[in-house]
Design an enzyme around this catalytic site. Structure first.
Site, PDB file in Angstrom:
ATOM      1  N   CYS A  91      -4.745   6.021  -3.888  1.00 36.57           N
ATOM      2  CA  CYS A  91      -4.102   4.706  -3.872  1.00 36.57           C
ATOM      3  C   CYS A  91      -2.714   4.874  -4.467  1.00 36.57           C
ATOM      4  O   CYS A  91      -2.576   5.151  -5.659  1.00 36.57           O
ATOM      5  CB  CYS A  91      -4.919   3.696  -4.669  1.00 36.57           C
ATOM      6  SG  CYS A  91      -4.150   2.061  -4.787  1.00 36.57           S
ATOM      7  N   ASN A 108       0.263   4.596  -0.081  1.00 41.03           N
ATOM      8  CA  ASN A 108      -0.060   5.659   0.873  1.00 41.03           C
ATOM      9  C   ASN A 108       0.239   5.224   2.304  1.00 41.03           C
ATOM     10  O   ASN A 108       0.712   6.008   3.126  1.00 41.03           O
ATOM     11  CB  ASN A 108      -1.529   6.064   0.737  1.00 41.03           C
ATOM     12  CG  ASN A 108      -1.804   6.780  -0.567  1.00 41.03           C
ATOM     13  OD1 ASN A 108      -1.038   7.635  -0.984  1.00 41.03           O
ATOM     14  ND2 ASN A 108      -2.894   6.423  -1.227  1.00 41.03           N
ATOM     15  N   CYS A 112       0.867  -1.181   0.000  1.00 40.60           N
ATOM     16  CA  CYS A 112       0.000   0.000   0.000  1.00 40.60           C
ATOM     17  C   CYS A 112       0.900   1.225   0.000  1.00 40.60           C
ATOM     18  O   CYS A 112       1.612   1.474   0.980  1.00 40.60           O
ATOM     19  CB  CYS A 112      -0.917  -0.002   1.219  1.00 40.60           C
ATOM     20  SG  CYS A 112      -1.877   1.527   1.387  1.00 40.60           S
TER      21      CYS A 112
END
EC number: 5.1.1.7
Length: 281
Positions: free
Chosen positions: A224, A76, A74
């Site tokens: 995202c 972020n 991920c």
């Protein structure tokens, strides 16, 4: 349990230091993630970030989506984690090695002249373009501008992995993109045995795109990071953009560069602490 609420462009996370018992020994984090990520009955968030010791890197993390599923990466979230450990002295250097399910990811802290954190640049590694690497069902080779039958519709998609699977759909008007209707159908499409994130992309200029996302396991989110990286790689492969692109998401811009000399993707963006608290488990 002490926690910190953070976000990267509105993609928000609950960050917990689980490096020592009793949190280190818990085995019910998936259930906890579902409960505390609930925006009505919990803290609220797109995911739960957990910090653990590592024998391969400076730290190891787990990230759990709001439905309890565990993505490989991920973008972020990794920026939020980097700021969290740097500002607390857990890792006393700006270039931080993080053990993830997608391998070792290296975020680097950016500071101003006074030493305050202004952003994080993440070496996201090399994109994975072969179908078996995504994974995506079909003949071996890259999946660039391929037809995909979704219900009664046929859409053209470009798929790749940034440690987690992404499916790009190019649109003429980002405001009309069928994020909440087509997104969940593509997420669980049989062509993607591990499911997929779905990005809707409008090309604005060779160095600028707009993107909206349906995240695997989380639904629509404001940003995202891995999706922004996948968007730039896919856009280069399609001949739509240059290698250095600003990706405008609902939560704000990310700056992405796919460097030709080493085939690695670099993502630069903010990580913000919102508040701290304590929650009984």
């Amino acid at each position: 349990m002490e926690f910190v609420k953070m976000h990267g462009l509105g993609n928000d996370f609950i960050v917990v230091n689980a490096m020592e018992p009793p949190l280190l020994d818990r085995e019910d984090w998936e259930e906890i993630a579902v409960r505390i990520c609930d925006r009505h009955y919990g803290i609220g968030g797109d995911g739960l970030i957990l910090l653990f010791p590592s024998d391969k890197a400076d730290i190891r993390w787990r990230i759990l989506n709001s439905d309890g599923s565990e993505p490989e990466m991920c973008g972020n979230g990794i920026r939020c984690l980097a700021r969290y450990v740097y500002e607390r002295g857990i890792v006393a250097k700006r270039r931080i090695e993080v053990e993830t399910l997608a391998g070792i990811i290296v975020p680097e802290i950016i500071t101003d002249a006074a030493g305050a954190v202004t952003g994080v640049c993440v070496d996201m590694g090399e994109p994975r373009l072969q179908r078996h690497q995504i994974p995506m069902v079909g003949p071996e080779g890259p999946a660039v501008n391929q037809e995909l039958v979704v219900g009664d519709a046929v859409v053209r998609v470009t798929a790749l992995s940034m440690g987690n699977p992404h499916c790009l759909i190019y649109v003429n008007d980002i405001d009309e993109a069928p994020v909440t209707t087509l997104g969940p159908k593509v997420e669980v499409h049989p062509a993607f045995p591990a499911k997929t994130n779905v990005e809707f992309v409008q090309v604005v200029a060779p160095d600028e795109v707009q993107m909206r996302v349906w995240e695997r396991g989380a639904g629509p989110t404001l940003a995202c990071g891995t999706g922004a990286c996948a968007t730039v790689v896919g856009s280069v492969l399609n001949g739509y953009t240059d290698r250095k692109v600003t990706v405008h998401l609902a939560g704000g811009p990310l700056h992405i560069e796919w460097r030709e000399e080493n085939n690695r993707v670099y993502m630069t963006g903010p990580a913000v602490e919102v508040f701290r608290g304590e929650l009984p488990l």
